[in-house]
Design a protein around this motif. Structure first.
Motif, PDB file in Angstrom:
ATOM      1  N   ARG A   1       0.826  -1.217   0.000  1.00  0.00           N
ATOM      2  CA  ARG A   1       0.000   0.000   0.000  1.00  0.00           C
ATOM      3  C   ARG A   1       0.860   1.268   0.000  1.00  0.00           C
ATOM      4  O   ARG A   1       0.567   2.256   0.679  1.00  0.00           O
ATOM      5  N   ALA A   2       1.955   1.234  -0.758  1.00  0.00           N
ATOM      6  CA  ALA A   2       2.864   2.373  -0.836  1.00  0.00           C
ATOM      7  C   ALA A   2       2.224   3.513  -1.629  1.00  0.00           C
ATOM      8  O   ALA A   2       1.648   3.294  -2.691  1.00  0.00           O
ATOM      9  N   GLN A   3       2.353   4.715  -1.104  1.00  0.00           N
ATOM     10  CA  GLN A   3       1.754   5.892  -1.731  1.00  0.00           C
ATOM     11  C   GLN A   3       2.846   6.824  -2.271  1.00  0.00           C
ATOM     12  O   GLN A   3       3.771   7.193  -1.533  1.00  0.00           O
TER      13      GLN A   3
ATOM     14  N   CYS B   1       8.065   6.726  -2.615  1.00  0.00           N
ATOM     15  CA  CYS B   1       6.798   6.319  -2.003  1.00  0.00           C
ATOM     16  C   CYS B   1       6.950   6.137  -0.497  1.00  0.00           C
ATOM     17  O   CYS B   1       8.027   5.818  -0.003  1.00  0.00           O
ATOM     18  N   ILE B   2       5.840   6.335   0.194  1.00  0.00           N
ATOM     19  CA  ILE B   2       5.776   6.125   1.644  1.00  0.00           C
ATOM     20  C   ILE B   2       4.825   4.966   1.920  1.00  0.00           C
ATOM     21  O   ILE B   2       3.712   4.910   1.374  1.00  0.00           O
ATOM     22  N   VAL B   3       5.255   4.048   2.782  1.00  0.00           N
ATOM     23  CA  VAL B   3       4.412   2.930   3.199  1.00  0.00           C
ATOM     24  C   VAL B   3       3.810   3.280   4.562  1.00  0.00           C
ATOM     25  O   VAL B   3       4.550   3.579   5.502  1.00  0.00           O
ATOM     26  N   PRO B   4       2.486   3.266   4.684  1.00  0.00           N
ATOM     27  CA  PRO B   4       1.832   3.695   5.926  1.00  0.00           C
ATOM     28  C   PRO B   4       1.907   2.641   7.040  1.00  0.00           C
ATOM     29  O   PRO B   4       0.913   1.985   7.376  1.00  0.00           O
TER      30      PRO B   4
ATOM     31  N   PRO C   1       9.861  -0.221  10.727  1.00  0.00           N
ATOM     32  CA  PRO C   1      10.952   0.387   9.951  1.00  0.00           C
ATOM     33  C   PRO C   1      11.453  -0.566   8.872  1.00  0.00           C
ATOM     34  O   PRO C   1      11.976  -1.640   9.166  1.00  0.00           O
ATOM     35  N   ASN C   2      11.292  -0.189   7.627  1.00  0.00           N
ATOM     36  CA  ASN C   2      11.757  -1.016   6.519  1.00  0.00           C
ATOM     37  C   ASN C   2      11.765  -0.172   5.245  1.00  0.00           C
ATOM     38  O   ASN C   2      11.292   0.969   5.242  1.00  0.00           O
ATOM     39  N   ALA C   3      12.292  -0.758   4.170  1.00  0.00           N
ATOM     40  CA  ALA C   3      12.363  -0.062   2.891  1.00  0.00           C
ATOM     41  C   ALA C   3      12.549  -1.086   1.792  1.00  0.00           C
ATOM     42  O   ALA C   3      12.997  -2.216   2.040  1.00  0.00           O
TER      43      ALA C   3
ATOM     44  N   THR D   1       9.124   3.194   4.810  1.00  0.00           N
ATOM     45  CA  THR D   1       7.986   3.236   5.721  1.00  0.00           C
ATOM     46  C   THR D   1       8.028   4.508   6.572  1.00  0.00           C
ATOM     47  O   THR D   1       9.083   5.133   6.732  1.00  0.00           O
ATOM     48  N   GLN D   2       6.883   4.861   7.121  1.00  0.00           N
ATOM     49  CA  GLN D   2       6.845   6.001   8.040  1.00  0.00           C
ATOM     50  C   GLN D   2       7.764   5.760   9.224  1.00  0.00           C
ATOM     51  O   GLN D   2       8.443   6.666   9.711  1.00  0.00           O
TER      52      GLN D   2
END
Length: 289
Positions: free
Chosen positions: A61-63, A92-95, A99-101, A116-117
């Motif tokens: 759900r990455a935005q 993109c940001i994952v809600p 902590p990950n990427a 991620t946020q």
């Protein structure tokens, strides 16, 4: 990316494709089945190449965000992309607070980096730069495409195993054109082939992670910052697991739930301590230059 890693990755992908062709042969009992497997491998690889970025981003759900929404993060990614000689990827940001990427995309011109946020809040600037440089190295080495193709081929092998199970129940045609299942074929495709495919996929993923860590150290010239980040991510990740499709776990920078013993065969990532030791060795080499 070293020549040895390129050869190893190509060989592992070849093994996956070979398993798929062999699976088609056993599923039908003739050469036409092998062709079916070959066609599935080709179609799966093309689909992975074209849709890999969309699938991974949707799974978590990455935005997408622009510079106005997160100027410091955007500028950090842009600066690192320039140092890596890459075009600016989609950011993109994952809600989630985990902590990950990860990075995804079929090539550098169609790539995305997702964080991620939680990782933005937990890591300092140097640590975050190390993580992003790691993901940019995946893009530069086209690891994102390699993992997508490996995942698709592995899934196709499992699907063929299910086809063979169904066929065996209703009397498939064997190689001598008589009704009846081949017990060796059933064993290979239903049980052993999917397991072998998973092991090969994990081996590809582990190889690529070590290469991406080295690439990040070259881009940032601060390998210990990435080492610190990995240790933080593993510690906190165990407490706050990341939800998503398990099939996409290999794209994440770290999977804190990889086990030891026999489970190590199915690790999506190398042990964090081994990655930290490699980065510490690189830091020592940089000091000696």
């Amino acid at each position: 990316m070293s020549g040895n890693n390129q050869i190893k990755t190509a060989a592992l992908l070849g093994l996956l494709s070979g398993l798929l062709v062999l699976g088609g042969y056993w599923a039908t009992g003739n050469a036409q089945g092998a062709m079916v497997g070959l066609v599935m491998a080709a179609m799966g690889s093309f689909g992975s190449w074209f849709y890999s970025d969309k699938a991974a981003l949707a799974a978590y759900r990455a935005q997408p965000i622009n510079r106005e929404q997160a100027p410091e993060l955007y500028d950090l990614v842009a600066d690192l992309a320039t140092k890596a000689d890459l075009p600016m990827p989609k950011l993109c940001i994952v809600p989630t607070q985990t902590p990950n990427a990860f990075a995804t995309g079929r090539d550098p011109e169609h790539a995305a980096v997702a964080v991620t946020q939680g990782i933005v809040q937990i890591l300092n600037q140097e640590e975050l730069a190390g993580v992003i440089a790691h993901e940019l190295t995946h893009i530069k080495n086209r690891d994102t495409l390699t993992q997508a193709v490996a995942g698709t081929l592995g899934g196709a092998i499992t699907f063929l195993g299910k086809m063979l199970t169904f066929g065996a129940l209703y009397g498939p045609v064997s190689r001598d054109d008589r009704r009846g299942s081949n017990p060796i074929g059933v064993l290979l495709l239903v049980v052993l082939a999917p397991i072998a495919a998973s092991i090969i996929q994990m081996a590809i993923s582990r190889t690529r992670e070590f290469s991406a860590d080295r690439g990040a150290a070259e881009i940032t010239q601060k390998p210990l910052a990435l080492a610190n980040a990995l240790q933080k991510l593993e510690s906190i990740g165990r407490q706050v697991p990341m939800n998503g499709n398990p099939a996409f776990e290999p794209v994440l920078i770290i999977n804190p739930f990889s086990g030891g013993g026999l489970q190590s065969l199915f690790r999506t990532h190398p042990p964090t301590q081994e990655r930290v030791q490699q980065l510490q060795a690189i830091a020592q080499q940089q000091q000696n230059v």
